[in-house]
Write a protein that holds these residues in place. Sequence first.
Motif, mmCIF file in Angstrom:
data_model
loop_
_atom_site.group_PDB
_atom_site.id
_atom_site.type_symbol
_atom_site.label_atom_id
_atom_site.label_comp_id
_atom_site.label_asym_id
_atom_site.label_seq_id
_atom_site.Cartn_x
_atom_site.Cartn_y
_atom_site.Cartn_z
ATOM 1 N N ILE A 1 0.821 -1.285 -0.014
ATOM 2 C CA ILE A 1 0.110 0.060 -0.041
ATOM 3 C C ILE A 1 0.980 1.244 0.016
ATOM 4 C CG2 ILE A 1 -1.536 1.394 1.377
ATOM 5 C CD1 ILE A 1 -2.659 -1.474 2.583
ATOM 6 N N CYS A 2 0.779 2.223 -0.868
ATOM 7 C CA CYS A 2 1.679 3.271 -1.034
ATOM 8 C C CYS A 2 1.341 4.266 0.133
ATOM 9 C CB CYS A 2 1.090 3.989 -2.358
ATOM 10 S SG CYS A 2 1.641 2.948 -3.879
ATOM 11 N N THR A 3 2.292 5.063 0.390
ATOM 12 C CA THR A 3 2.374 6.026 1.667
ATOM 13 C C THR A 3 3.038 7.024 1.291
ATOM 14 O OG1 THR A 3 3.992 5.339 2.939
ATOM 15 C CG2 THR A 3 1.973 4.282 3.399
ATOM 16 N N PHE A 4 2.470 8.330 1.776
ATOM 17 C CA PHE A 4 3.378 9.565 1.623
ATOM 18 C C PHE A 4 3.632 10.042 3.113
ATOM 19 C CE2 PHE A 4 3.637 14.187 1.629
ATOM 20 C CZ PHE A 4 5.023 14.079 1.105
ATOM 21 N N ASP A 5 4.640 10.148 3.863
ATOM 22 C CA ASP A 5 4.948 10.360 5.140
ATOM 23 C C ASP A 5 4.755 12.070 5.056
ATOM 24 O OD1 ASP A 5 5.999 11.142 7.826
ATOM 25 O OD2 ASP A 5 7.448 9.645 7.320
ATOM 26 N N LEU A 6 3.746 12.526 5.679
ATOM 27 C CA LEU A 6 3.550 13.965 5.807
ATOM 28 C C LEU A 6 4.572 14.798 6.637
ATOM 29 C CD1 LEU A 6 -0.223 13.617 6.314
ATOM 30 C CD2 LEU A 6 0.953 14.625 4.409
ATOM 31 N N LEU A 7 5.231 14.127 7.484
ATOM 32 C CA LEU A 7 6.355 14.761 8.518
ATOM 33 C C LEU A 7 7.539 14.826 7.509
ATOM 34 C CD1 LEU A 7 7.187 15.820 11.071
ATOM 35 C CD2 LEU A 7 7.748 13.548 11.669
ATOM 36 N N ASP A 8 8.120 13.870 6.792
ATOM 37 C CA ASP A 8 9.323 13.808 6.269
ATOM 38 C C ASP A 8 9.093 14.228 4.599
ATOM 39 O OD1 ASP A 8 10.685 12.969 8.618
ATOM 40 O OD2 ASP A 8 10.619 10.929 8.061
ATOM 41 N N GLU A 9 7.922 14.163 4.419
ATOM 42 C CA GLU A 9 7.592 14.410 2.901
ATOM 43 C C GLU A 9 8.175 13.769 1.996
ATOM 44 O OE1 GLU A 9 7.908 18.804 2.551
ATOM 45 O OE2 GLU A 9 6.343 19.151 4.113
ATOM 46 N N LYS A 10 8.210 12.195 2.133
ATOM 47 C CA LYS A 10 8.731 11.184 1.374
ATOM 48 C C LYS A 10 7.496 10.031 1.190
ATOM 49 C CE LYS A 10 12.746 13.166 1.094
ATOM 50 N NZ LYS A 10 13.468 13.580 -0.175
ATOM 51 N N CYS A 11 7.698 9.633 -0.112
ATOM 52 C CA CYS A 11 6.990 8.388 -0.294
ATOM 53 C C CYS A 11 7.406 7.076 0.085
ATOM 54 C CB CYS A 11 6.745 8.349 -1.895
ATOM 55 S SG CYS A 11 5.509 9.695 -2.723
ATOM 56 N N SER A 12 6.593 6.115 0.501
ATOM 57 C CA SER A 12 7.208 4.819 0.865
ATOM 58 C C SER A 12 5.873 3.886 0.765
ATOM 59 C CB SER A 12 7.771 4.616 2.293
ATOM 60 O OG SER A 12 6.583 5.603 3.265
ATOM 61 N N GLY A 13 5.772 2.872 1.515
ATOM 62 C CA GLY A 13 4.586 2.092 1.690
ATOM 63 C C GLY A 13 4.588 1.067 2.764
ATOM 64 N N ILE A 14 3.713 0.498 3.241
ATOM 65 C CA ILE A 14 3.364 -0.415 4.210
ATOM 66 C C ILE A 14 2.725 -1.991 3.548
ATOM 67 C CG2 ILE A 14 2.816 1.318 5.889
ATOM 68 C CD1 ILE A 14 -0.326 0.812 5.394
ATOM 69 N N PRO A 15 3.027 -2.754 4.269
ATOM 70 C CA PRO A 15 2.711 -4.282 3.634
ATOM 71 C C PRO A 15 1.126 -4.401 3.576
ATOM 72 C CG PRO A 15 3.455 -4.374 5.980
ATOM 73 C CD PRO A 15 3.871 -2.794 5.544
ATOM 74 N N LYS A 16 0.835 -4.948 2.582
ATOM 75 C CA LYS A 16 -0.732 -5.533 2.245
ATOM 76 C C LYS A 16 -0.878 -6.774 2.879
ATOM 77 C CE LYS A 16 0.104 -8.118 -1.943
ATOM 78 N NZ LYS A 16 -0.021 -9.585 -1.249
#
Length: 406
Positions: free
Chosen positions: A224-239
Motif C-alpha cells: 500500500i503506497c504511503t506519503f509521510d507527511l512529516l518527512d514528505e517522502k513516499c514509501s509503503g506499508i505491507p498489504k
Amino acid sequence: MDIPPDLLQEIFIRLPCKDVVVSKCVCRSWYNLLSHPHFTANYTINSPFTAVFSEHLNPKSFSLLQLGQNGGLIRTPINPKLPGYPAEKLDSNNSDLHFIGTRNGLLFLLFRIRLSRNRTIEKIYFFDPIFDECVEIAENKVAVEEFGYEYTIGYVPEIETYKILRFVYDDKQQVLRAKILSVGVDQEWRILEDPFTLLFPSSNGVSFKGFHHWISTNPNLDWICTFDLLDEKCSGIPKPRELKRLSHEKMNLRVLNNDRLSLIDVSVWGEISIWTMEEYGVADSWSKNVISCFSIKDFPWELRRSDYHIITAFPNGDILLSQKGSTTFFYISSERKQSTKVEIPDKSSSMRKATAFVPRFYRIKEDSTSGVLHRTRNWNVLSSRIDVSTLPSRLKLSFKRLLGFV
C-alpha cells in the motif's frame, strides 16, 4: 440529583449531535465534560449513530446525516457561510464549492472562483458543521489550464499540524506535479520533489497516523503506497499476506473507528472482505472478516459493484454503503444477517459524494491543532447536580431511562 461523570457520558453518547450541543448550555460542568476531546473519542466509538457528511448534486448543497442501525435517519441541512463571500457569490456560475476531506471532526471545503479560462483562485476552509464555524486556511492561484487536479489533507500528530497536498494530472492520468502547504506555518506552497507516479486521480486515499495512503494502479505492486507527511517522502506499508494482489478499482482504504487502518475488498463476487491492520505497519497484524452477501436478508443485489460506495466499516463487522447518484443508504449487519435500507426524504438531493464523519463538540478556537486560539479545559469534572425536569424532552427521556425511572 447527583450524577457521576461516567454515567453522564453513558447518557450523552446515546444522543444525536444536536442534543449534545444543546446539553453544553445547561451548566459549566456539562460544558467542560462535552467540550473535551476525550468525550469526542468516546462518542465516536460508542454512539449508536453513524454520522455521514454528504454533498448533493441538485441543488448544490450539503447535509449532515445521522443514521441508526434500525434505519432511523436524522438529517441536518448544511449551509456553510464562507467569510467574505455572501450566498449569491456561492451560487454564481463562475464558482464552485466542494467537499475535499475530513479530519479530527473538521470538514475541508474547496471554493473555486474562475476569473478567466486560465485563471482560477482556490480557497480552502476549515468547517465545523456542529457549530457552523468556517475559517479560511489556504489559498492557491492557478494561472494555467489544467487537465485534472486533486486535493488531500492530512494531520501530523508529532507537530500538531495539518498539511494540504495538491496534485495536477495530465491527460493520461499521470501526476505532473505536486505541492504542499503546512497550515499556519508556510507562507507559500512548496513544490514536492518526491514523485507521485503511482498515485491515481480520485484515488479515495486516506490519511492516518501522519501518512497519506492509497492503492496504486500498478497491479504488480505488493504494498500500500504511503506519503509521510512529516518527512514528505513516499514509501509503503505491507498489504495482507493472504491477499494475492491489490486493486484500486475493487478495494477501498478506510479508517476504522478513527484508530485502525482497514482495507475493504469486493473483488470476489458475493463477498465483502474487511481487512483491519491491528498494529500499524506490521504485516502479520492484518485480521480478516468476511461478509457473505448471500446470507444477508434484503441485500441490494440490484446494485453492481460500480453502483455503490462503501462509506465505512464498524468494529463488529457491519458496513455502511451508499448508492451512487441516489438518496439511498444500506446498513449491512453481519451479526443480524440483515440489510436495512435508509432513504433521504428529499428525492431531489441525489448524493455526489458521501463520507463517514466523526463529530466533535469543541469549537475551532478551542482547538490547539487548528493553529488558532486554544483555551485549556479541565477534564477533572466531579458529579453534577441536575434537575431532570428542566431538560428538553428527548434529553429528559434518556436520563430517566438510564437512571431507572422508565
